[in-house]
Design a protein around this motif. Sequence first.
Motif, PDB file in Angstrom:
ATOM      1  N   TYR A 176      -7.168  -0.270  -3.780  1.00  0.00           N
ATOM      2  CA  TYR A 176      -6.843  -0.540  -2.149  1.00  0.00           C
ATOM      3  C   TYR A 176      -7.837   0.086  -1.244  1.00  0.00           C
ATOM      4  O   TYR A 176      -8.308   1.098  -1.530  1.00  0.00           O
ATOM      5  CB  TYR A 176      -5.503  -0.093  -1.903  1.00  0.00           C
ATOM      6  CG  TYR A 176      -5.004  -0.028  -0.399  1.00  0.00           C
ATOM      7  CD1 TYR A 176      -4.566  -0.996   0.207  1.00  0.00           C
ATOM      8  CD2 TYR A 176      -5.329   1.184   0.343  1.00  0.00           C
ATOM      9  CE1 TYR A 176      -4.495  -1.063   1.397  1.00  0.00           C
ATOM     10  CE2 TYR A 176      -5.265   1.245   1.620  1.00  0.00           C
ATOM     11  CZ  TYR A 176      -4.873   0.094   2.229  1.00  0.00           C
ATOM     12  OH  TYR A 176      -4.437   0.154   3.731  1.00  0.00           O
ATOM     13  N   PRO A 209       0.837  -1.343  -0.107  1.00  0.00           N
ATOM     14  CA  PRO A 209      -0.172  -0.014  -0.063  1.00  0.00           C
ATOM     15  C   PRO A 209       0.796   1.378  -0.074  1.00  0.00           C
ATOM     16  O   PRO A 209       0.448   2.248  -0.640  1.00  0.00           O
ATOM     17  CB  PRO A 209      -0.836  -0.172   1.270  1.00  0.00           C
ATOM     18  CG  PRO A 209      -1.067  -1.500   1.218  1.00  0.00           C
ATOM     19  CD  PRO A 209       0.338  -2.139   0.867  1.00  0.00           C
ATOM     20  N   THR A 267      -6.086  -5.469  -1.415  1.00  0.00           N
ATOM     21  CA  THR A 267      -6.049  -4.955  -2.916  1.00  0.00           C
ATOM     22  C   THR A 267      -6.646  -6.008  -3.654  1.00  0.00           C
ATOM     23  O   THR A 267      -6.757  -6.973  -3.356  1.00  0.00           O
ATOM     24  CB  THR A 267      -4.549  -4.994  -3.112  1.00  0.00           C
ATOM     25  OG1 THR A 267      -3.922  -6.052  -3.012  1.00  0.00           O
ATOM     26  CG2 THR A 267      -3.869  -3.694  -2.278  1.00  0.00           C
TER      27      THR A 267
END
Length: 374
Positions: free
Chosen positions: A119, A39, A199
């Motif tokens: 995400y 991320p 994700t």
Amino acid sequence: MDKQLLGGLSAAEFLRDYWQKQPLLVRNAVPGFSGLLEPPALQALACEDEVQARLIRQTQSGWVLEHGPFKQSSFKPKAKLPWTLLVQELNHHLASARDLLQQFDFIPYARLDDLMVSYAVPGGGVGAHFDSYDVFLLQGSGQRRWQISAQTDLTLVDGVPLKILQNFVPEQEWVLNPGDLLYLPPCYAHNGVAVDACTTYSIGFRAPSVQEIATQFLVHMQDKLDLPGMYQDADLNGQAHPAEISDAMLDQIAGMIARVTWQRADIADFLGRYLTEPKPHLFFDPPEPPLTQPVFTRRAQKQGVALAPQSLLLWQGAIFYLNGEALAAMPDTITMQQLADKRRLAGAQITAALITALYPLYLDGYIVLDLVDA
């Protein structure tokens, strides 16, 4: 293609029984897959100017949509409300994303759009919606709950910045784990909500409307028309109403327009240019400074070449189309077909004659020397 990707189905079986027909859920389609980047790296990518990114927040008053590039502060929690970050065209920025797309090459590149990554923090999503194109949803890190429906009511909620279904009625539901894959045909209603921070990688496909194709074809043809003559009316008769468009004028103009014709070769030329035309926000980086042709030749024949990440090379018959342009006659069509299919050539495949064709493409930034991070 590894059959595990489609749950043991061959590409032919999948295309026959599922493609644009019905959903398919495959558990552990990509063993060991948990995403392509963490991320923080994804958020850093969304801060870059050339990256197409969106941030979707679910606030107490409704949905909020923001477009990148972002600042790192954009991703700080705000009252712990759910949010989702979407980054388009990951395959233009990450070699591993391009490798992932290669696994779906049982679908023609002429239909492929891009690899998008989503995400989301727990509870994050983009609302119940439908896509007008086929999509494969590959779960990366974390878990996401998907609800889907074959409903025909595709009415959207008014007054929101997202295309959210007004009356979503889920028919099936699953929680996807890392490596799981869900295929959805066009217009299949779906809603994905993050169970935990996760994700999801979306492999999407182009589905232009008939209107768009027809309009762009006519634009293409206007540059190829060569109709001699001018409007004439030597036998003009007087009119009781000078403001009236006469039937005689209509007939003559109709005859002029009827002379506009096209052949199959015109459609092939249009498709090659139209399908490979880069999106308006894309640009290419010519090498600075460029290698001389002798140096390029030595290095290309040693390490090979690859298409630039944003390049698309398609072919029809013996004609090749690259980034909206028809290429001059290629000296080795078989090798060029391999470049189009595999997006790279080994050095041993590159002849001196082929170098003559490839070197100008290198100068334009359309191809690059085949490096891992190219």
